[in-house]
Design a protein around this motif. Structure first.
Motif, PDB file in Angstrom:
ATOM      1  N   GLU A 176      -5.466   2.255   3.279  1.00 38.91           N
ATOM      2  CA  GLU A 176      -5.154   3.545   2.639  1.00 38.91           C
ATOM      3  C   GLU A 176      -5.142   4.701   3.646  1.00 38.91           C
ATOM      4  O   GLU A 176      -4.396   5.675   3.471  1.00 38.91           O
ATOM      5  CB  GLU A 176      -6.189   3.846   1.551  1.00 38.91           C
ATOM      6  N   THR A 214       0.834  -1.207   0.000  1.00 40.01           N
ATOM      7  CA  THR A 214       0.000   0.000   0.000  1.00 40.01           C
ATOM      8  C   THR A 214       0.868   1.257   0.000  1.00 40.01           C
ATOM      9  O   THR A 214       0.533   2.256  -0.645  1.00 40.01           O
ATOM     10  CB  THR A 214      -0.940  -0.003   1.220  1.00 40.01           C
ATOM     11  N   ASN A 271       0.703   4.046  -2.875  1.00 45.26           N
ATOM     12  CA  ASN A 271       0.463   5.463  -2.588  1.00 45.26           C
ATOM     13  C   ASN A 271       1.629   6.334  -3.046  1.00 45.26           C
ATOM     14  O   ASN A 271       1.428   7.480  -3.451  1.00 45.26           O
ATOM     15  CB  ASN A 271       0.215   5.660  -1.089  1.00 45.26           C
TER      16      ASN A 271
END
Length: 719
Positions: free
Chosen positions: A292, A178, A182
């Motif tokens: 997230e 993640t 990102n």
């Protein structure tokens, strides 16, 4: 009699081997099943064949590696796969099940002076080798049984947390993926800013192909990582779903009956259904949203670097989402709870209708029942509408807040561009980053109720896992196999709850080995409670209940029930064949013993007249078409197949016609004296068969004497 018998499945063949002290099927079914018994011997397993039969997979046509590992786990041996070679496997890791890269299966027994002792299922031979250098996977086994001197592990207050610890590596991998995803999402707006400020502003097209190529590689890597993350999330969700489902079902199954029998079927199904929200959390978008959220801070920092005070606008909106959630969620939760209760009530009525439609029609209650369902349906529709309306308002508010944030950032950014404090490329990059901040926040805000459902389900799972089940590590089966049937009940008292009247109050009497005792009394006098207590379903709260001089509370509840044959008032047949249903109380019973038990119950001829005989499948709607007397006789056969010296009969004359009742009396006369028989009955013909009779009233024994005396008292009370 069946002319075309159903072909036996692999699990049934193995069970027959164990019943007949044979290993032929184990060696023929598959190389994995061939290794099972030698592996168990190497592991030092010396428990009952009955446990191994119960660990076999049901209706399995083949026994593969997964089946063997599941069986061993059920028996208390966890397995861990390790990629290695035979030569690299250390001595202390033996025994091990080894699968070579070319799918050769071996049981590695031991290692002495560089000589490997192993069993080869392909040749069915025990061999040795000093040059067994195979590459593959070794399955190493850990004994999870409690040993003498070891402390019983305490029940944890956070079972789910300890379960998640097993997935620490996966969670770290997911967070790492993640972070990279990102990071890639962060570089895209920066790439746009470079295009606007450096390429278009400087009219330098030479660098454009390199920038576009880099962006394409970045996007391809982003897609690949998202796919891998989704795959890893799916694996994690699947394993969690399996572990939670199996462990919660096992805990509910092994809880003392007092914990569960007072709950309705609908309530217990609803409780199990709630646990699905944990699986849905990991399989749906909620898990990705949770991953997230921590990286929102990263985007806010970059916005602050590029735009300065502009970062305060999305930060204020984050606070706004939190405040709205604190204000709106309690009201929404009350509506969700109301809607959930209405759905449960509606489901309960549907289940009651399906189960009792004959009774509803027999009393002409269709109109009343339909009106009740109509009212529940109306409440369900209204509560669902109000929940939908609240959710819709919340969605619109969240969308409006996002739009307002975008407009505010654009307005302030435009002023800064016009003042020369920021470039156009930086403004476009900030706009893209703002959406990256607000999108997961909005999704989390809208999924807040799902988060709460998941947290509530986790709390319920932890509460369930804190309850102590009936399974104990000590084995009393060997002791209970030698029971003579001497039952002594001394001043036993019991109540179902602190605010309930006693179901039993100072009950005392003795049953000698081979003696038959009839218990009678009005409804609610405590007869069935006493029977269930003797069967080990309840423990005395005062007084003592002894079997052959052993206090019932000192015995393993499961072993106790297997040592007692119990025929309940309500007969239940389960999905499977007639033979499987008869074997429920004695999985070691051979085919001959099953037939003998059916003959003793007087039902063998009826069974063999069926198209598939003992292999006839029952347990579904077919039992509705079977005579009650036939089902009662099957239940008696299930009791007779057990070698138990204690037989409990709870209202055996219920729903029997005259012919079936005569057959039942003949059965009792045949077995009388060979077992200790305790029978609850109101029929004088049944009571007079007993050696002595007991009359109960309001949980107490009011008379104990000859059957004729009790029958006279019953007739006087009836008059």
């Amino acid at each position: 009699m069946s002319s075309n018998p159903r072909p036996m499945m692999a699990s049934e063949q193995l069970a027959d081997d164990l019943r007949n002290h044979n290993e032929t099927a184990f060696k023929k079914v598959s190389p994995f099943s061939s290794c099972l018994l030698p592996l168990l011997r190497e592991l030092g397993w010396n428990n009952y064949a009955k446990e191994l039969i119960e660990a076999l997979p049901h209706f399995s046509e083949q026994i593969d590696l997964i089946d063997v590992r599941n069986m061993l786990a059920t028996l208390g041996y966890e397995s861990t796969p390790v990629k290695t070679s035979v030569s690299d496997l250390k001595k202390e890791l033996y025994p091990a099940l080894f699968i070579s890269d070319n799918n050769r299966v071996l049981l590695l027994q031991g290692l002495e002076d560089e000589t490997v002792f192993f069993y080869d299922p392909e040749s069915d031979s025990y061999e040795t080798s000093t040059a067994l250098d195979l590459q593959g996977t070794a399955y190493l086994f850990t004994d999870n049984h409690a040993h003498h001197g070891s402390n019983t592990p305490e029940l944890t207050n956070d079972w789910f947390g300890s379960l998640l610890q097993r997935f620490n590596k996966m969670i770290i991998h997911l967070l790492g993926m993640t972070f990279i995803i990102n990071l890639a999402a962060l570089l895209v707006p920066l790439f746009i800013m470079v295009i606007y400020d450096k390429v278009i502003g400087a009219k330098s097209a030479e660098t454009l192909p390199f920038l576009i190529t880099g962006a394409a590689i970045l996007l391809a890597a982003d897609l690949g990582l998202r796919y891998l993350r989704a795959k890893l999330l799916g694996v994690t969700a699947g394993r969690l779903d399996y572990l939670i489902g199996v462990e919660t079902f096992k805990r509910m199954l092994y809880l003392p009956p007092l914990y569960t029998e007072r709950s309705t079927v609908a309530a217990q199904l609803s409780r199990l259904k709630q646990f699905d929200s944990v699986r849905d959390f990991f399989t749906g978008p909620s898990a990705a949203i949770a991953l997230e959220l921590p990286f929102v801070i990263l985007f806010l920092i970059v916005i602050g670097i590029l735009g300065g005070v502009i970062a305060l606008i999305p930060l204020a909106m984050v606070i706004g989402f939190i405040m709205l959630g604190l204000f709106w969620m309690p009201m929404l939760n009350s509506k969700i709870m109301r809607a959930g209760k209405a759905r449960t009530d509606k489901q309960r009525i549907i289940m009651q209708t399906v189960a009792g439609r004959k009774e509803i029609k027999s009393i002409g209650g269709e109109t009343v029942w339909w009106e009740r369902f109509r009212e529940n349906s109306g409440e369900s529709v209204l509560s669902n509408y109000q929940t939908f309306l609240s959710n819709n308002v919340m969605n619109n508010l969240a969308q409006g807040m996002m739009t307002f944030t975008g407009v505010a950032v654009l307005g302030v950014g435009t002023m800064q561009v016009m003042a020369g404090d920021m470039t156009i490329g930086a403004l476009i990059a900030i706009m893209a980053l703002v959406w990256r901040v607000l999108s997961p926040l909005q999704s989390a805000f809208l999924s807040f109720s799902k988060f709460q459902q998941t947290i509530k389900a986790i709390r319920q799972i932890n509460q369930l896992m804190k309850l102590r089940n009936e399974c104990s590590n000590g084995k009393s089966g060997l002791i209970l196999e030698k029971l003579k049937g001497d039952i002594r009940i001394e001043r036993v008292s019991f109540r179902y709850g602190p605010d309930r009247d006693p179901a039993l109050l100072g009950v005392s009497f003795q049953i000698k080995p081979g003696e038959m005792v009839a218990i009678s009394g009005n409804t609610g006098s405590g007869k069935s409670t006493l029977m269930k207590m003797i069967a080990g379903m309840y423990a005395p709260q005062a007084g003592s209940l002894q079997l052959d001089g052993m206090d019932l509370r000192q015995l393993n509840a499961m072993d106790l029930r297997r040592a007692i044959a119990y025929v309940p008032q309500q007969i239940h047949m389960f999905h499977g064949t007639i033979a499987q249903n008869i074997r429920l109380n004695n999985s070691l019973a051979t085919d001959k013993q099953v037939r003998d038990a059916a003959a003793e119950a007087g039902v063998l001829d009826e069974i063999m007249a069926l198209p598939e005989g003992l292999d006839t499948r029952i347990g579904d709607t077919t039992i509705d078409r079977m005579p009650p007397g036939f089902l009662r006789s099957l239940s008696m056969a299930r009791a007779f197949v057990s070698p138990a010296k204690i037989l409990l009969l709870d209202e055996p004359g219920a729903s029997l016609d005259d012919e079936s009742d005569k057959r039942f009396v003949e059965q009792l006369n045949k077995i009388k004296g060979s077992r200790s028989i305790i029978m609850v009955s109101h029929r004088p013909s049944h009571i007079r068969l007993a050696d002595k009779a007991i009359l109960m009233e309001q949980g107490a024994v009011i008379h104990a004497g000859s059957p004729d005396e009790v029958v006279s008292l019953l007739l006087e009370n009836a008059a």
